[in-house]
Design an enzyme around this catalytic site. Structure first.
Site, PDB file in Angstrom:
ATOM      1  CB  THR A 133      -0.929   0.016   1.224  1.00 26.97           C
ATOM      2  OG1 THR A 133      -0.120  -0.055   2.419  1.00 26.97           O
ATOM      3  CG2 THR A 133      -1.899  -1.157   1.198  1.00 26.97           C
ATOM      4  CD  GLN A 172      -3.442   6.847   8.216  1.00 24.55           C
ATOM      5  OE1 GLN A 172      -3.782   6.049   7.345  1.00 24.55           O
ATOM      6  NE2 GLN A 172      -3.043   6.449   9.420  1.00 24.55           N
ATOM      7  CG  ASP A 195      -2.955  12.084   8.536  1.00 26.59           C
ATOM      8  OD1 ASP A 195      -3.500  12.477   9.581  1.00 26.59           O
ATOM      9  OD2 ASP A 195      -2.234  11.088   8.488  1.00 26.59           O
ATOM     10  CG  ASP A 222      -4.344  13.262  14.027  1.00 33.64           C
ATOM     11  OD1 ASP A 222      -4.773  13.840  15.042  1.00 33.64           O
ATOM     12  OD2 ASP A 222      -4.086  12.041  13.993  1.00 33.64           O
TER      13      ASP A 222
END
Length: 376
Positions: A133, A172, A195, A222
């Site tokens: 990935t 993310q 992210d 985040d």
């Protein structure tokens, strides 16, 4: 792909006219009147960085510039000091500006960041063609490694959505990863979910300085994170609603990972945080101490900023790991306002003294680099 007429690049006037045509074709506006934060730009095309020179390339998806993609323009702009002027359009691609291409400037031709969008849809857990990935860094739509980078009136986005990929757990999805020193963004937008804006550096020992003025960033988990020394001035951060969670917290605005030896981390000043989510559903920040740097001491100062009701005023900070409690990090606030800034439990909201606040300034963080000089 180069223009069929590469020997005669468009003049500034010709390119702006072409940009207007591109915008109309895409259903976009090419008016220079709008700007993030409500400020009208001051016409920076008159500045030395934006004038047509031998080191200026025009990018137009309809082929009326030097290149049709940002990636091809970056590949052609080898060395230092190149300016890319981007016509309105959605540039669906991934772009890497490597460390050798220093002092680059990217400008949105219409002077409206909504018109020029660099976007892709990769997540950390997206399978790679050759196996494995992409990971968080590999998910970035745009990666900026070179020192001295400047962007004006551009949107950096990652439009990967959890709902479209229920089988992927690595959610993310970075819109832009910024690693170079002296990186400045004026009137830019950063769109994503988890992210979104990765404000980082090239190495643990590199204290990359970054400046974001009159910018907009949105996300949920985040969505402003990393170990850079970054100043966010007059910026707007917006937390998104979530229907995939039954209870708060829905996410976290900041997740700095400042190196322990770095005296400065993130400084947010004269900005605002709004939300489309329910009241108190977001934390202001949590510290990120990555496995690659267990000595990190995340640093964040939020000052003179309005926090709306989406921020949990009772407990605005939380831990990412029980091994590194937020109380042991460098989190503080000063003279914030709004319902999300109420001090109801004082020990949950460390406050700077007036003397400490004098050292929490853009000049202290960025030293002899003054990217706000001649701001547009």
């Amino acid at each position: 792909m180069p223009s069929p007429h590469p020997r005669r690049p468009l003049s500034r006037r010709g390119f702006l006219a072409a940009s207007a045509g591109t915008a109309a074709a895409l259903g976009l506006t090419a008016s220079p009147a709008r700007a993030v934060g409500g400020r009208r730009p001051f016409g920076c095309f008159g500045s030395p960085a934006a004038r047509r020179t031998a080191r200026t390339l025009y990018v137009d998806p309809l082929g009326r510039g030097d290149h049709t993609t940002v990636r091809d323009a970056v590949a052609a702009a080898a060395g230092s000091g190149w300016t890319l002027v981007l016509a309105p359009g959605a540039y669906r691609e991934t772009v890497v500006l490597d460390a050798t291409r220093t002092d680059a400037t990217w400008i949105g031709a219409s002077e409206d960041p909504r018109d020029v969008v660099i976007v892709h849809d990769t997540a950390a857990g997206t399978p790679k063609p050759g196996g494995g990935t992409y990971g968080t860094t590999g998910s970035a739509t745009t990666t900026l490694q070179a020192d001295g980078f400047t962007a004006r009136w551009i949107t950096f986005a990652n439009d990967w959505l959890r709902a479209d990929h229920p089988d992927i757990t690595g959610t993310q999805a970075v819109a832009v990863k910024v690693q170079g020193d002296r990186s400045a963004f004026h009137h830019c937008r950063f769109l994503g979910h988890q992210d979104t804006l990765y404000a980082d550096s090239l190495a643990l020992t590199a204290f990359a300085r970054q400046y974001y003025a009159d910018c907009y960033a949105e996300g949920d988990v985040d969505f402003v994170f990393g170990r850079a020394t970054a100043v966010y001035e007059r910026c707007h951060f917006r937390t998104l609603n979530r229907t995939d969670l039954a209870a708060a917290p829905y996410g976290f605005v900041f997740a700095p990972s400042t190196a322990g030896a770095n005296p400065f981390g993130y400084l947010v000043v004269r900005s605002r945080i709004s939300s489309e989510a329910p009241d108190a559903s977001y934390k202001l920040a949590r510290p990120w101490v990555p496995s690659s740097d267990p000595t990190a001491r995340p640093a964040l100062v939020v000052r003179d900023t309005r926090l709306n009701a989406g921020i949990d005023a009772v407990a605005p900070y939380t831990n990412m790991s029980a091994s590194f409690p937020w109380q042991s990090q460098r989190f503080a606030e000063y003279r914030n306002s709004g319902p999300g800034a109420r001090i109801t439990v004082p020990e949950n909201r460390p406050q700077l003294t007036a003397e400490q606040a004098r050292s929490a300034s853009r000049a202290a963080c960025l030293g002899d680099w003054e990217p706000w000089r001649g701001e547009c």
